[in-house]
Design a protein around this motif. Structure first.
Motif, PDB file in Angstrom:
ATOM      1  N   LEU A  52       6.643  17.489 -33.352  1.00 19.15           N
ATOM      2  CA  LEU A  52       5.197  17.504 -33.567  1.00 19.15           C
ATOM      3  C   LEU A  52       4.485  16.638 -32.539  1.00 19.15           C
ATOM      4  O   LEU A  52       3.363  16.939 -32.125  1.00 19.15           O
ATOM      5  N   ASP A  53       5.150  15.541 -32.149  1.00 22.36           N
ATOM      6  CA  ASP A  53       4.573  14.637 -31.150  1.00 22.36           C
ATOM      7  C   ASP A  53       4.742  15.185 -29.735  1.00 22.36           C
ATOM      8  O   ASP A  53       3.838  15.079 -28.901  1.00 22.36           O
ATOM      9  N   ALA A  54       5.913  15.775 -29.471  1.00 24.09           N
ATOM     10  CA  ALA A  54       6.247  16.175 -28.102  1.00 24.09           C
ATOM     11  C   ALA A  54       5.576  17.473 -27.678  1.00 24.09           C
ATOM     12  O   ALA A  54       5.242  17.643 -26.491  1.00 24.09           O
ATOM     13  N   THR A  55       5.364  18.398 -28.609  1.00 23.17           N
ATOM     14  CA  THR A  55       4.885  19.725 -28.222  1.00 23.17           C
ATOM     15  C   THR A  55       3.537  19.691 -27.508  1.00 23.17           C
ATOM     16  O   THR A  55       3.374  20.337 -26.460  1.00 23.17           O
ATOM     17  N   PRO A  56       2.515  18.957 -27.993  1.00 22.83           N
ATOM     18  CA  PRO A  56       1.252  18.937 -27.247  1.00 22.83           C
ATOM     19  C   PRO A  56       1.404  18.361 -25.838  1.00 22.83           C
ATOM     20  O   PRO A  56       0.693  18.796 -24.911  1.00 22.83           O
ATOM     21  N   LEU A  57       2.300  17.413 -25.650  1.00 25.98           N
ATOM     22  CA  LEU A  57       2.513  16.845 -24.321  1.00 25.98           C
ATOM     23  C   LEU A  57       3.138  17.880 -23.390  1.00 25.98           C
ATOM     24  O   LEU A  57       2.771  17.990 -22.212  1.00 25.98           O
ATOM     25  N   ILE A  58       4.095  18.646 -23.915  1.00 25.97           N
ATOM     26  CA  ILE A  58       4.718  19.704 -23.120  1.00 25.97           C
ATOM     27  C   ILE A  58       3.676  20.766 -22.773  1.00 25.97           C
ATOM     28  O   ILE A  58       3.612  21.242 -21.621  1.00 25.97           O
ATOM     29  N   GLN A  59       2.859  21.131 -23.748  1.00 26.87           N
ATOM     30  CA  GLN A  59       1.827  22.138 -23.486  1.00 26.87           C
ATOM     31  C   GLN A  59       0.832  21.666 -22.428  1.00 26.87           C
ATOM     32  O   GLN A  59       0.378  22.466 -21.597  1.00 26.87           O
ATOM     33  N   ALA A  60       0.508  20.386 -22.429  1.00 22.87           N
ATOM     34  CA  ALA A  60      -0.416  19.864 -21.415  1.00 22.87           C
ATOM     35  C   ALA A  60       0.172  20.017 -20.016  1.00 22.87           C
ATOM     36  O   ALA A  60      -0.542  20.388 -19.066  1.00 22.87           O
ATOM     37  N   GLY A  70      12.573  24.704 -12.853  1.00 21.70           N
ATOM     38  CA  GLY A  70      12.240  23.666 -13.807  1.00 21.70           C
ATOM     39  C   GLY A  70      11.619  24.248 -15.068  1.00 21.70           C
ATOM     40  O   GLY A  70      11.911  23.794 -16.185  1.00 21.70           O
ATOM     41  N   HIS A  71      10.776  25.252 -14.912  1.00 27.95           N
ATOM     42  CA  HIS A  71      10.192  25.918 -16.071  1.00 27.95           C
ATOM     43  C   HIS A  71      11.294  26.549 -16.922  1.00 27.95           C
ATOM     44  O   HIS A  71      11.296  26.405 -18.158  1.00 27.95           O
ATOM     45  N   ALA A  72      12.231  27.234 -16.274  1.00 24.69           N
ATOM     46  CA  ALA A  72      13.339  27.867 -17.001  1.00 24.69           C
ATOM     47  C   ALA A  72      14.165  26.821 -17.736  1.00 24.69           C
ATOM     48  O   ALA A  72      14.572  27.021 -18.890  1.00 24.69           O
ATOM     49  N   ALA A  73      14.418  25.678 -17.083  1.00 27.58           N
ATOM     50  CA  ALA A  73      15.209  24.619 -17.716  1.00 27.58           C
ATOM     51  C   ALA A  73      14.492  24.042 -18.929  1.00 27.58           C
ATOM     52  O   ALA A  73      15.121  23.746 -19.964  1.00 27.58           O
ATOM     53  N   LEU A  74      13.176  23.886 -18.835  1.00 31.01           N
ATOM     54  CA  LEU A  74      12.394  23.361 -19.952  1.00 31.01           C
ATOM     55  C   LEU A  74      12.424  24.336 -21.129  1.00 31.01           C
ATOM     56  O   LEU A  74      12.663  23.938 -22.280  1.00 31.01           O
ATOM     57  N   GLU A 120       1.728  29.715 -25.480  1.00 30.83           N
ATOM     58  CA  GLU A 120       1.434  30.528 -26.655  1.00 30.83           C
ATOM     59  C   GLU A 120       2.604  30.505 -27.642  1.00 30.83           C
ATOM     60  O   GLU A 120       2.402  30.456 -28.865  1.00 30.83           O
ATOM     61  N   ILE A 121       3.825  30.544 -27.139  1.00 34.69           N
ATOM     62  CA  ILE A 121       4.995  30.460 -28.018  1.00 34.69           C
ATOM     63  C   ILE A 121       5.028  29.099 -28.704  1.00 34.69           C
ATOM     64  O   ILE A 121       5.303  28.993 -29.903  1.00 34.69           O
ATOM     65  N   LEU A 122       4.719  28.051 -27.950  1.00 36.46           N
ATOM     66  CA  LEU A 122       4.722  26.706 -28.526  1.00 36.46           C
ATOM     67  C   LEU A 122       3.635  26.536 -29.582  1.00 36.46           C
ATOM     68  O   LEU A 122       3.798  25.737 -30.515  1.00 36.46           O
ATOM     69  N   ASP A 123       2.531  27.265 -29.465  1.00 36.95           N
ATOM     70  CA  ASP A 123       1.517  27.244 -30.529  1.00 36.95           C
ATOM     71  C   ASP A 123       2.112  27.723 -31.844  1.00 36.95           C
ATOM     72  O   ASP A 123       1.873  27.144 -32.914  1.00 36.95           O
ATOM     73  N   ILE A 124       2.890  28.801 -31.782  1.00 35.78           N
ATOM     74  CA  ILE A 124       3.534  29.346 -32.980  1.00 35.78           C
ATOM     75  C   ILE A 124       4.534  28.347 -33.539  1.00 35.78           C
ATOM     76  O   ILE A 124       4.577  28.087 -34.749  1.00 35.78           O
ATOM     77  N   ILE A 125       5.334  27.769 -32.642  1.00 31.29           N
ATOM     78  CA  ILE A 125       6.362  26.824 -33.081  1.00 31.29           C
ATOM     79  C   ILE A 125       5.730  25.599 -33.727  1.00 31.29           C
ATOM     80  O   ILE A 125       6.168  25.152 -34.799  1.00 31.29           O
ATOM     81  N   ALA A 159       0.546  23.372 -14.895  1.00 34.95           N
ATOM     82  CA  ALA A 159       1.286  24.270 -14.005  1.00 34.95           C
ATOM     83  C   ALA A 159       0.478  25.537 -13.768  1.00 34.95           C
ATOM     84  O   ALA A 159       0.427  26.057 -12.653  1.00 34.95           O
ATOM     85  N   GLY A 160      -0.153  26.058 -14.824  1.00 33.06           N
ATOM     86  CA  GLY A 160      -1.140  27.117 -14.670  1.00 33.06           C
ATOM     87  C   GLY A 160      -0.616  28.495 -14.333  1.00 33.06           C
ATOM     88  O   GLY A 160      -1.403  29.394 -14.048  1.00 33.06           O
ATOM     89  N   THR A 161       0.685  28.710 -14.368  1.00 29.03           N
ATOM     90  CA  THR A 161       1.245  30.015 -14.030  1.00 29.03           C
ATOM     91  C   THR A 161       1.202  30.947 -15.242  1.00 29.03           C
ATOM     92  O   THR A 161       1.087  30.482 -16.385  1.00 29.03           O
ATOM     93  N   PRO A 162       1.309  32.254 -15.028  1.00 32.55           N
ATOM     94  CA  PRO A 162       1.393  33.168 -16.181  1.00 32.55           C
ATOM     95  C   PRO A 162       2.551  32.824 -17.112  1.00 32.55           C
ATOM     96  O   PRO A 162       2.402  32.897 -18.341  1.00 32.55           O
TER      97      PRO A 162
END
Length: 295
Positions: free
Chosen positions: A198-206, A94-98, A221-226, A211-214
């Protein structure tokens, strides 16, 4: 950064818009990314040194008959948006698909920015430089996400890559619908579809943080840049939309409503990232319209 390909200047033509069209019709993601980066580096250097840029802003360009528009690899398979399965970050697949879904958005965003450069004539030099910079930054986002994806183990062995999951073509569909109207393009691609990021990214990051995995932390961190860069991209869309409305004597808010109906833009979906949208130049009146338009 990958070195630019040997054919970085197509057919020896130094014109910025001709080159943008060339890289738009390039199917190989690696070549497209390298070509766009090299083109932007040359333009940025020329502007910094106050040298002229090869640009015929009045030319009416025609896409080559022997290259696809847009250029993209044979995979991912494109399916209707409603057929794309949900993507959960709480399992490895699921992480890979996202990540793949976001990677596909960024690849499309390269093409969207390049399309604005070649397609629309008669604009100021700054318009073409702005959208070429956007294309180069989207290329960087795509590369970061693809590298992350290729570091994730595949259950069948090896690693995932761009193209391994189905995707949809919603962004490019709106690009095609607005091909004949630059005002609609600025209104409905950067400041509507891309602003949804802009709306979706913080929700995805949450979700990734839960999930808490490395891998999830690396994706955050990549999404912060994006997110940082996308605020700037939406701001560019806002700037040129308002510039075009002023030139045509149009009220930006009222005309946006007309364009959204005419081109059947997707309805906005809350919650809205008001802080990011304000940084991108949305006014109080425009943010109020978003709340009213929710359906």
């Amino acid at each position: 950064m990958s070195p630019p390909p040997s054919n970085a200047v197509p057919a020896g033509d130094p014109d910025l818009r001709v080159q943008a069209l060339h890289w738009l019709t390039e199917c190989d993601p690696v070549a497209k990314v390298a070509g766009v980066r090299a083109l932007w580096a040359s333009v940025a250097a020329a502007r910094a040194e106050e040298r002229p840029i090869g640009l015929d802003s009045e030319a009416i360009l025609v896409p080559p008959s022997d290259r696809p528009l847009p250029g993209r690899p044979p995979r991912p398979r494109l399916i209707p948006p409603g057929s794309v399965p949900p993507r959960s970050p709480f399992t490895p697949e699921g992480h890979a698909a996202l990540v793949h879904a976001i990677c596909h958005i960024e690849f499309n965003a390269i093409n969207l920015a390049l399309d604005a450069v070649w397609r629309f004539s008669g604009m100021p030099v700054a318009f073409y430089a702005d959208w070429l910079r956007v294309a180069a930054e989207e290329a960087e986002h795509f590369t970061l996400l693809r590298e992350h994806l290729r570091a994730l183990p595949h259950p069948a062995g090896g690693h995932w890559d761009y193209g391994d999951f189905d995707a949809h073509d919603g962004l490019w569909t709106m690009c095609e619908k607005t091909a004949g109207d630059i005002v609609a393009r600025m209104a409905l691609v950067p400041r509507t579809l891309e602003a949804r990021g802009l709306d979706a990214t913080p929700l995805i990051q949450a979700k990734l943080r839960r999930a808490g995995t490395p891998a999830a932390r690396a994706a955050c961190e990549i999404l912060d840049i994006i997110l940082r860069d996308e605020v700037g991209h939406v701001a560019i869309g806002n700037h040129w939309y308002r510039w075009l409305c002023e030139r045509a004597g149009l009220d930006p808010v009222a005309h946006y409503r007309t364009l959204a109906r005419t081109y059947q833009a997707p309805r906005p979906k809350p919650p809205f990232n008001d802080a990011a949208r304000r940084r991108a130049g949305f006014t109080d009146e425009e943010l109020a319209y978003l709340e009213q338009a929710v359906g």
